[in-house]
Design an enzyme around this catalytic site. Sequence first.
Site, PDB file in Angstrom:
ATOM      1  N   GLU A 128     -10.594 -48.356  46.704  1.00 54.68           N
ATOM      2  CA  GLU A 128     -11.141 -47.945  47.990  1.00 54.68           C
ATOM      3  C   GLU A 128     -11.585 -49.311  48.959  1.00 54.68           C
ATOM      4  OE1 GLU A 128     -14.317 -44.962  47.461  1.00 54.68           O
ATOM      5  OE2 GLU A 128     -14.870 -45.981  45.800  1.00 54.68           O
ATOM      6  N   ARG A 149     -15.439 -39.041  38.583  1.00 48.72           N
ATOM      7  CA  ARG A 149     -15.978 -40.427  39.132  1.00 48.72           C
ATOM      8  C   ARG A 149     -17.509 -40.389  38.961  1.00 48.72           C
ATOM      9  NH1 ARG A 149     -15.380 -40.695  45.476  1.00 48.72           N
ATOM     10  NH2 ARG A 149     -17.060 -38.768  45.646  1.00 48.72           N
ATOM     11  N   ARG A 202     -15.957 -43.601  59.352  1.00 47.14           N
ATOM     12  CA  ARG A 202     -14.951 -42.351  59.223  1.00 47.14           C
ATOM     13  C   ARG A 202     -15.666 -41.274  59.919  1.00 47.14           C
ATOM     14  NH1 ARG A 202     -14.921 -40.020  53.191  1.00 47.14           N
ATOM     15  NH2 ARG A 202     -17.111 -40.526  52.790  1.00 47.14           N
ATOM     16  N   CYS A 242      -7.130 -39.692  45.699  1.00 43.63           N
ATOM     17  CA  CYS A 242      -7.806 -38.448  45.754  1.00 43.63           C
ATOM     18  C   CYS A 242      -8.613 -38.271  47.149  1.00 43.63           C
ATOM     19  CB  CYS A 242      -9.088 -38.802  44.387  1.00 43.63           C
ATOM     20  SG  CYS A 242     -10.156 -40.076  44.714  1.00 43.63           S
ATOM     21  N   ARG A 285     -16.430 -35.156  41.795  1.00 43.17           N
ATOM     22  CA  ARG A 285     -17.647 -35.848  42.467  1.00 43.17           C
ATOM     23  C   ARG A 285     -18.844 -35.650  41.911  1.00 43.17           C
ATOM     24  NH1 ARG A 285     -14.961 -33.098  46.716  1.00 43.17           N
ATOM     25  NH2 ARG A 285     -13.655 -34.275  48.178  1.00 43.17           N
ATOM     26  N   ASN A 314     -10.087 -42.337  52.028  1.00 43.84           N
ATOM     27  CA  ASN A 314     -11.317 -41.933  53.250  1.00 43.84           C
ATOM     28  C   ASN A 314     -12.112 -43.628  53.309  1.00 43.84           C
ATOM     29  OD1 ASN A 314     -10.423 -39.324  52.787  1.00 43.84           O
ATOM     30  ND2 ASN A 314     -12.281 -38.803  51.782  1.00 43.84           N
ATOM     31  N   ASP A 315     -12.299 -44.014  52.573  1.00 44.53           N
ATOM     32  CA  ASP A 315     -12.985 -45.312  52.570  1.00 44.53           C
ATOM     33  C   ASP A 315     -12.212 -46.597  52.585  1.00 44.53           C
ATOM     34  OD1 ASP A 315     -15.603 -44.538  52.574  1.00 44.53           O
ATOM     35  OD2 ASP A 315     -15.866 -44.647  50.202  1.00 44.53           O
TER      36      ASP A 315
END
Length: 573
Positions: A433, A334, A467, A504, A298, A456-457
């Site tokens: 995502e 990323r 979330r 991920c 990240r 997650n997204d």
Amino acid sequence: MTEKLKGIAASDGIAAAKAYMLVQPDLSFSETAVDDPEAEIKRLGKAVDEAKAELKIIKEKATANLGAEEAEVFEAHLTILSDPELIGNIEKKIKEDKVNAEKALKDVTDTFIAMFEGMTDNAYMQERAGDIRDVTKRVLSHLLGVTLPNPALINDEVVIIAHDLTPSDTAQLDRKFVKGFITDIGGRTSHSAIMSRTLEIPAIVGSGNATASIKEGQEVIVDGTAGIALVDPSASELKEYQQKATAFAKQKAEWKQLKDAKSVTADGKQFILGANIGTPKDVEGANDNGAEAVGLFRSEFLYMDSSELPSEEDQFKAYKQAVEGLGGRQVVVRTMDIGGDKELPYLPLPEEMNPFLGYRAIRISLDKQDIFRTQLRALLRASHYGQLAIMFPMIATVKEFKAAKAIYEEERAKLIAAGTPVADHIEVGMMMEIPAAAMIADKLAKYSDFFSIGTNDLIQYSMAADRGNEHVSYLYQPYNPSILRLIKNIIDASHAEGKWTGMCGEMAGDQVAVPILTGLGLDEFSMSATSILKTRSLMKKLDTTKMSELAQKAVTECETTEEVVALVKEYTK
């Protein structure tokens, strides 16, 4: 009597220690007239000296935990407190207006803050306004006799209690003393939860009322596996949880035996289990937990942990350190994913009704190309020192990916022309995502070297549910058939083009999801480092033929999350 709090299990493990309340105190005060200005000036001087002493300790701790560069902000604060013009103006106001030190401090610093904020043509001077705010708050706390919480000053074993924890808060946590934490808000995929797993600290998030229910110094047990906290536990409860902690430690020791093993299923199919990291320092934890790759670096944490945009050289050093630390295993970086809930004080973004749906990630990079090109150059230079891959976040269309890839190619060509060493082959992929991208995965797979599914997204956008909002946390459903269908579409599209797909998001290490993902043919599972060995242990028990059957049924026959969970239990019992 023991009070039990229930929240969301965010990070496995059990801890027991005294509560440390990481909550901001009330710094309100009333203006009062003073008869003895000299005595008031002495009171101010004492508060300034106490603030300086505190800042010196914080700077030392920050230097040890975060590095000298990150600690420089506290040197700036010390400089402000030694500024004769600032202190002189406050003393002058006390004398002339005969007001208390709190009022004089506030009035004078407000003037300085407004002056610096008005320097719109000088970003450096504008940033000083924030430093003066921080310094004012610290001096005011000493004048009022209240304590400002600071994670860097903790030197006893504690459980942190907070409304929420920012990335900078968690970056200061010393695992030697911080045994666990509990927050009022957040979900399993909130940044505080993700960081707790990276730091291997037992944690509960979304408790609702921890800061209101727990007092400073109370004994607290954190069961991060079950999402339960006990406040003022009895002796028998302490003993029970000590036994649970011992059992968990034993289980971890068994998993540790798999550190150097391959991630292979019962029928001999091999997968890659990687780690998600935020800084080069996290590589050590990835290696300790047997990571076969870093599936997500990240990079935005390099920006968030800096007081200004990190230079090309600073970024190059960080990426180089990470790829060298992995010793030839792949590191997927990323590009900057700023926006949403990740803000930079030195990079003002527009106020938005829905920041998660707004100006963020690749959208900023394509707009502010100077920032993007600097990062790409640093990444390209670092590629010479190991196996580095690059992926773009928040890609929604083929046009966006092509635009980002074109800028990458331009910077690559410039470096090569200048004689700068760059790896011969660098995979350039994208995050999956956004549901729109997942639906045209077959088109994107023609241009992208790989996909990395950010669940997650992806789940947040697919279910239209924030979330981090505990009120709609029931809609965070990674096993919902609709989500599984999107994932299958992405994996199938990449394989049809001879490409690979990783994941991920937190789902990659979810013990219910892993059997399904194995059956869907996911190539790489990247997760919090602490979940790797547990997942490797599970994989050794799975048969991919059987899991393919499970995945097919989950995608085509199940209607609800509950049905999918029941199916997984049936196939893995």
